[in-house]
Design a protein around this motif. Structure first.
Motif, PDB file in Angstrom:
ATOM      1  N   SER A 270     -46.716 143.522  76.708  1.00 47.61           N
ATOM      2  CA  SER A 270     -46.610 143.897  78.110  1.00 47.61           C
ATOM      3  C   SER A 270     -45.413 144.811  78.345  1.00 47.61           C
ATOM      4  O   SER A 270     -44.445 144.814  77.571  1.00 47.61           O
ATOM      5  CB  SER A 270     -46.480 142.653  78.990  1.00 47.61           C
ATOM      6  N   SER A 271     -45.478 145.586  79.441  1.00 44.71           N
ATOM      7  CA  SER A 271     -44.373 146.482  79.774  1.00 44.71           C
ATOM      8  C   SER A 271     -43.106 145.687  80.091  1.00 44.71           C
ATOM      9  O   SER A 271     -41.991 146.157  79.846  1.00 44.71           O
ATOM     10  CB  SER A 271     -44.743 147.359  80.967  1.00 44.71           C
TER      11      SER A 271
ATOM     12  N   TYR B  35     -45.285 150.801  81.767  1.00 43.95           N
ATOM     13  CA  TYR B  35     -46.693 150.464  81.975  1.00 43.95           C
ATOM     14  C   TYR B  35     -47.516 151.744  82.098  1.00 43.95           C
ATOM     15  O   TYR B  35     -48.590 151.862  81.501  1.00 43.95           O
ATOM     16  CB  TYR B  35     -46.870 149.620  83.241  1.00 43.95           C
TER      17      TYR B  35
ATOM     18  N   LEU C 176     -45.215 136.449  79.861  1.00 48.47           N
ATOM     19  CA  LEU C 176     -46.282 137.203  79.197  1.00 48.47           C
ATOM     20  C   LEU C 176     -45.970 137.471  77.725  1.00 48.47           C
ATOM     21  O   LEU C 176     -46.486 138.412  77.139  1.00 48.47           O
ATOM     22  CB  LEU C 176     -46.498 138.536  79.933  1.00 48.47           C
TER      23      LEU C 176
END
Length: 295
Positions: free
Chosen positions: A35-36, A87, A204
């Motif tokens: 994830s970013s 992202y 995440l």
């Protein structure tokens, strides 16, 4: 002597742009695997280590007390900006992401008018028009798939929002700046960005493949080194000259995108990027004129 100093300043500035553009390429690579928020957390965590060592060995100056609230605010804004940008960059070509990111100075000019009561002139409105046209061309063609594979709406929104978040960060830094060494300030901002990006990164979390560890270390090192180069360059040359060199980030983005991701910029992206660069030049010229006219 002055010429030699400026030449070394240009060399540091070019190295800064190339190194920080490398951070973007690494973020795109890592963003395909995690994830970013996790990329942001890892980038700032490793950068904190390198900046802390640099401050301890070379700067030898502790952060001045009384500015923790300002450091924390800049840290959370930096974490938000990086998460949005990372992202977006994971889902679009590097040149496209960098072109959209270059609209930040236009946002800064408009926010400056709102926060500091500065009156935007015709040049600012003209720059805004060019930036909107450039962004519109890029988004419309890539979003619809008319110029290469289509880019998701969410990635486009992130790419458009990131420069706005960066502009807010810059305005906050101007309004509540701490009087300290720039690298020490960067260290504190990085520390708080790490803290604020940690919760979502842990939520995440995906354990990186061992083969990615070198990229994790490199993105943090390049982030720290790029800022050191930037400070060294600005200490040896006018900021206006660096602004011109900073436009070469589009060239570096095209280079890294082609070499590492087989990306070939489509002509609408190049046209849109050129319009955005023209908007930034026009806005910067207006800002310099306002400074020179002040008594």
């Amino acid at each position: 002597m002055v010429s030699l100093t400026r030449t070394s300043g240009v060399s540091f500035a070019v190295a800064a742009v190339a190194t920080l553009s490398g951070v973007d390429a690494l973020a795109k690579s890592l963003g395909a695997e995690m994830s970013s928020f996790q990329v942001t957390f890892l980038r700032y965590t490793v950068s904190t280590v390198f900046l802390a060592l640099f401050v301890a060995v070379f700067v030898r100056r502790r952060p001045k007390p009384g500015f923790m609230k300002e450091h924390a605010l800049k840290g959370v804004l930096s974490a938000a900006t990086a998460s949005l940008f990372f992202y977006g960059i994971a889902g679009m070509p590097l040149v496209m992401a960098l072109a959209l990111a270059m609209t930040a100075p236009i946002y800064m000019a408009l926010l400056g008018a709102l926060v500091f009561g500065e009156r935007p002139g015709r040049a600012t409105y003209g720059a805004l028009f060019l930036a909107v046209c450039g962004s519109g061309i890029i988004v419309a063609t890539r979003g619809s798939g008319l110029a290469g594979p289509p880019v998701s709406v969410v990635a486009i929104v992130a790419g458009l929002t990131a420069p706005l978040a960066y502009a807010v960060t810059a305005i906050v830094m101007k309004k509540a700046s701490a009087n300290d060494h720039p690298i020490t300030l960067s260290l504190m901002q990085t520390v708080f960005a790490t803290l604020f990006s940690a919760p979502l990164a842990m939520l995440l979390w995906q354990t990186p493949d061992p083969g990615l560890f070198w990229q994790v270390g490199l993105i943090g090192f390049c982030g720290a080194l790029g800022f050191v180069f930037l400070v060294a360059g600005l200490n040896r040359m006018p900021a206006s000259l660096y602004a011109v060199i900073d436009y070469s980030a589009l060239v570096w983005a095209g280079f890294y995108g082609f070499v590492f991701f087989d990306e070939i910029p489509a002509w609408p992206t190049l046209v849109g990027g050129a319009l955005i660069v023209a908007a930034c030049v026009l806005s910067a010229g207006r800002s310099r004129a306002m400074i020179e006219d002040r008594p």
